[in-house]
Design an enzyme around this catalytic site. Structure first.
Site, mmCIF file in Angstrom:
data_model
loop_
_atom_site.group_PDB
_atom_site.id
_atom_site.type_symbol
_atom_site.label_atom_id
_atom_site.label_comp_id
_atom_site.label_asym_id
_atom_site.label_seq_id
_atom_site.Cartn_x
_atom_site.Cartn_y
_atom_site.Cartn_z
ATOM 1 C CG HIS A 39 -5.229 -2.897 0.090
ATOM 2 N ND1 HIS A 39 -4.871 -2.116 -0.984
ATOM 3 C CD2 HIS A 39 -4.634 -2.330 1.168
ATOM 4 C CE1 HIS A 39 -4.114 -1.118 -0.570
ATOM 5 N NE2 HIS A 39 -3.945 -1.230 0.728
ATOM 6 C CG ASP A 74 -6.564 -2.981 -3.583
ATOM 7 O OD1 ASP A 74 -7.328 -2.273 -2.893
ATOM 8 O OD2 ASP A 74 -5.337 -2.794 -3.664
ATOM 9 C CB SER A 107 -0.938 -0.064 1.213
ATOM 10 O OG SER A 107 -2.078 0.699 0.986
#
Length: 493
Positions: free
Chosen positions: A454, A429, A191
């Site tokens: 994710h 995601d 991320s």
């Protein structure tokens, strides 16, 4: 037992989300927190317990400002990092060093709940180094959380550029201490941490030999990705899970508006949604619902099945059931019968990610008319700026990240200046809408799955993982193996 575990995990995650206000959208301008894993470890984490396992926890005396020569720039603070030598083959054959680029939380959550990075260390006899991001965990400039977050002046050293320079300093420090100067470094992050990992390779290629950037939306900035990109993927996730569930959510917004307009509408909505406290506005309810839907889509995975759990419950309620009761049936399946806490989702002064998104991490998120499962709510930079000024006294720089790290014309940038980067994604995601989704060269590659969510590839591997997830991880391992086979010890001359 597995079902209980993930229902409990969902409850815990939502409680943490509410208490920390880190994983939700702001009332209008918040971007969903990027966090790669939903783990929570207090800043006073039991260091001795960690040491007794297989970790060594250290503090490095870090420079406050790497880019200026003012007197205050030489101020230092203690930055936490962690070593795991369990699998390391040592320096004799230049075994790799995997540097985990900490993101917007305490690094101990990533350390304690090690995932795929542990698999890589085992596979390649690597050393693991976890580095905490400045202004998170215990890595606080000016001696304390209160002083670090005091005002815009003390927060002014809180940038991704400073963080990358921190990582470079600590990486070189570790290599020197262990006489591992000849060992290649592979950065790993998920991320926001994945964005940092890719930028670490781009900005410091003489220090970092390669990078695995999982679910890294390096293109989710103005002029690069449509503002509704995130919400469109959330909508597809729900629609592909169940069209009737998707339609129920869309219908519910208008019903909430209708009920709220009645004389005792807010009281009725409070009872219907079993809120812990009476609602102040219907917008508060809708903002929280939208945030929870995004959470469910972003963090769904094959073991938890948040999306099917929610949608199956709404569908089982029956076609003739009142639409808001259907929605509550879905949340009851995830949360049980506990009351629902409605959080204030506005910007918080003492919140690290909120500072970051009010300065350089300006990810425009908005919804158009009838293009997502949500009501229309376009991104408004002027209002966004106004709110950031009110809370932090700063003006956002929405175009700085693409300028600093090469977002504009990214294909040409990566073709000409990059090598040895894996951009991994799952197309379910929502942040994949801002990711690199095509191979750039033989060594800058996009490895993605149709089904993934994710940072799913960074989670701890499990025998029950689906074949497509195992294949994604194997592709990443093979890519890194190829890099390492071509590694040459730098010539000191």
């Amino acid at each position: 037992m597995a079902q209980f575990h993930y229902v409990f995990l969902f409850k815990l995650s939502l409680i943490i989300m509410i208490l920390l206000r880190t994983s939700v959208n702001g009332k209008r301008f918040g971007t969903t927190k990027l966090g790669s894993k939903f783990t929570f470890v207090p800043t006073n984490f039991d260091v001795e317990n960690a040491k007794n396992k297989e970790y060594e926890v250290y503090n490095y005396t870090q420079t406050l400002d790497h880019f200026n020569f003012k007197s205050e720039s030489y101020t230092t603070f203690q930055q936490r990092y962690v070593l795991n030598r369990k699998y390391w083959g040592g320096t004799a054959k230049s075994f790799p060093i995997f540097v985990y680029t900490g993101a917007e939380s305490s690094i101990m959550g990533d350390v304690e709940y090690s995932g795929f990075e542990m698999t890589l260390a085992s596979q390649f006899k690597g050393l693991l180094v976890y580095i905490e991001h400045r202004y998170y965990g215990t890595s606080m400039p000016f001696g304390s959380y209160e002083e670090a977050y005091k005002n815009a002046n003390t927060l002014g050293f809180f940038t991704s550029e400073q963080a990358l320079a921190d990582y470079a300093q600590i990486t070189l420090h570790v290599k020197s201490n262990l006489s591992a100067e000849d060992c290649p470094v592979i950065a790993i992050g998920g991320s926001y941490g994945g964005m940092l990992a890719s930028w670490f390779r781009l900005k410091y290629p003489h220090i970092v030999y390669g990078a695995l950037a999982s679910s890294a939306p390096i293109l989710y900035f103005l002029g690069l990705t449509p503002e509704n990109g995130y919400a469109v993927v959330v909508s597809k996730d729900f629609n592909s899970t169940s069209t009737s569930c998707y339609n129920t959510i869309r219908e519910s917004w208008f019903e909430i508006d209708r009920v709220a307009a009645q004389s005792n509408g807010l009281s009725t909505l409070s009872q219907t949604f079993n809120t812990c406290l009476p609602l102040n506005t219907s917008q508060d309810l809708k903002d929280n619902l939208e945030s929870w839907y995004k959470f469910v889509a972003q963090y769904d995975n094959p073991r938890a099945n948040y999306l099917p759990t929610f949608c199956n419950a709404t569908n089982r309620a029956g076609a003739n059931t009142y639409v808001l009761d259907k929605i509550m049936a879905g949340f009851s399946a995830l949360l049980g019968k506990e009351c629902i806490y409605i959080s204030d989702l506005g910007l918080q002064k003492y919140h690290g990610w909120h500072w970051q998104k009010c300065t350089e991490m300006v990810m425009p998120m908005g919804n158009g008319e009838n293009d997502t499962v949500f009501q229309a709510d376009p991104f408004d930079l002027a209002e966004y700026t106004k709110e950031c000024k009110q809370v932090f006294g700063v003006t956002p720089r929405p175009y700085w990240i693409p300028i600093q790290f090469g977002g504009y014309g990214i294909k040409t940038v990566l073709e000409n200046f990059a090598s040895n980067i894996i951009f991994s994604n799952g197309l379910r995601d929502p942040y994949s809408s801002g990711g690199v989704m095509q191979n750039i060269s033989d060594s800058v590659v996009a490895i993605y799955t149709e089904e993934g969510h994710h940072c799913l590839d960074l989670q701890t591997p499990n025998d029950t993982d689906p074949d497509w997830l195992k294949a994604q991880r194997n592709a990443e391992i093979n890519m890194i193996e190829g890099w390492l086979s071509e590694y040459k010890i730098p010539n000191a001359n």
